[in-house]
Design an enzyme around this catalytic site. Structure first.
Site, mmCIF file in Angstrom:
data_model
loop_
_atom_site.group_PDB
_atom_site.id
_atom_site.type_symbol
_atom_site.label_atom_id
_atom_site.label_comp_id
_atom_site.label_asym_id
_atom_site.label_seq_id
_atom_site.Cartn_x
_atom_site.Cartn_y
_atom_site.Cartn_z
ATOM 1 N N ASN A 1 10.282 -7.508 2.598
ATOM 2 C CA ASN A 1 9.436 -8.628 3.010
ATOM 3 C C ASN A 1 10.278 -9.885 2.779
ATOM 4 O OD1 ASN A 1 5.944 -9.345 2.140
ATOM 5 N ND2 ASN A 1 7.055 -9.731 4.006
ATOM 6 N N CYS B 1 0.966 -14.346 -1.451
ATOM 7 C CA CYS B 1 1.840 -13.256 -1.011
ATOM 8 C C CYS B 1 2.415 -12.608 -2.258
ATOM 9 C CB CYS B 1 2.943 -13.791 -0.104
ATOM 10 S SG CYS B 1 4.126 -12.532 0.405
ATOM 11 N N GLY B 2 2.069 -11.355 -2.497
ATOM 12 C CA GLY B 2 2.498 -10.681 -3.718
ATOM 13 C C GLY B 2 3.998 -10.480 -3.789
ATOM 14 N N ASN B 3 4.624 -10.109 -2.662
ATOM 15 C CA ASN B 3 6.079 -10.027 -2.639
ATOM 16 C C ASN B 3 6.684 -11.423 -2.721
ATOM 17 O OD1 ASN B 3 6.297 -7.198 -2.390
ATOM 18 N ND2 ASN B 3 5.886 -7.324 -0.204
ATOM 19 N N ARG C 1 -1.492 -10.708 8.984
ATOM 20 C CA ARG C 1 -2.066 -11.840 9.702
ATOM 21 C C ARG C 1 -1.027 -12.945 9.889
ATOM 22 N NH1 ARG C 1 -5.910 -15.416 5.918
ATOM 23 N NH2 ARG C 1 -4.036 -15.030 4.712
ATOM 24 N N CYS D 1 4.115 -5.479 2.009
ATOM 25 C CA CYS D 1 3.123 -6.512 1.726
ATOM 26 C C CYS D 1 2.596 -6.240 0.327
ATOM 27 C CB CYS D 1 1.994 -6.487 2.745
ATOM 28 S SG CYS D 1 0.664 -7.682 2.404
#
Length: 310
Positions: A22, A95-97, A238, A246
């Protein structure tokens, strides 16, 4: 294409980072003076005419972000704010990454000093997040997960229908919030997962208020391996499209499988396989009676440069 938008940013230093594939354009804005339009973000993230990335992250002091002055006042230790944008220029909550890549970027830029085992607080549109540096990678407490449509889900463990591109009929799904919206579909086998067409956004009904990421997940058989639950996932994000990973989606996928398979509710440690590698997800009871979600995985900076004037 995009030449005017990029020329307006000439001389701006950037880094390129990724977390399990990502990838993000990283910008440092310690004075809070960099104004980015949606078109400029889209230009920078374009993979042919720009630098390329699933999103853009700007490092800016929380106190300098309009509308987040209260967050800065209530959490002064969360000095840095993760200003995250999708590759189409739209704003996203979390965004976790990205938050792992963000902390890695702050360290590499010399903006923070964070030793292994220490935790840094980060401001974001999804609230203050705690990120701990590990010997290899980072662990981010993304806070509580929850149901977007709780009344519908409580009745039958599903609350939405999703129809991927090329499918005649929709399949049941569960909508999860991780501070940003996700809709999770459980599939019966990896062949079906691999054959999905995610070039186009799947149709979702009902659609959460601010749109949704869509995750397709296949639990391993057997689910447990050496005390850890195993699932595989693909995602359509999205405002981006399909991505290699993700982080919040991996958390949502694990949460949805736990919720739908109530017998798995006591399984708290999960390993999520995505096209870009693997991330860990852990659920921990918090003092409010809910569950915090911990996402762990690597982050890397792969390039640095300066936006040109040509």
């Amino acid at each position: 294409m995009f030449s005017t938008e990029l020329q307006q940013l000439a001389g701006q230093a950037f880094a390129k980072a990724h977390a399990t594939g990502n990838d993000f354009v990283m910008l440092s804005d310690p004075e809070g003076q960099l104004q980015l339009s949606e078109t400029q973000v889209e230009a920078l993230c374009h993979r042919r005419f720009g630098i390329g990335g699933d999103g853009l992250i700007r490092a800016i002091p929380t106190a300098k972000v309009k509308g987040y002055e209260n967050q800065a006042a209530e959490h002064p230790e969360a000095y840095w704010f993760m200003d995250y944008r999708n590759s189409d220029g739209s704003i996203a909550e979390m965004c976790g990454n990205g938050v792992r890549a963000f902390v890695h970027f702050l360290i590499a830029e010399g903006l923070v000093d964070l030793q292994v085992g220490e935790t840094l607080l980060i401001g974001s549109r999804a609230g203050v997040k705690h990120v701990t540096r590990l010997a290899q990678g980072y662990a981010a407490n993304l806070g509580e997960w929850g149901l977007i449509f709780p009344e519908e889900a409580e009745q039958n463990s599903v609350d939405s229908m999703v129809r991927p591109a090329g499918w005649e009929q929709g399949v049941p799904a569960l909508s999860i919030t991780m501070g940003n919206p996700h809709t999770v579909v459980a599939l019966p086998d990896t062949k079906m997962l691999q054959e999905l067409n995610l070039l186009a956004a799947p149709e979702v009904s009902p659609v959460p208020e601010h749109g949704t990421n869509v995750e397709f997940v296949v639990p391993a058989e057997p689910l447990m391996h050496e005390g850890v639950a195993q699932v595989a996932m693909r995602v359509h994000e999205r405002g981006v499209g399909e991505t290699l990973s993700c982080g919040t989606g991996a958390c949502a996928a694990a949460a949805a499988v736990r919720y739908r398979a109530r017998s798995s509710a006591l399984i708290n440690v999960w390993n999520v396989e995505i096209p870009g590698g693997y991330v860990g997800v852990e659920f921990l009871a918090n003092d409010d009676g809910g569950e915090d979600t911990i996402l762990s995985g690597p982050a890397q900076i792969v390039a640095r440069g300066v936006i040109g004037s040509e």
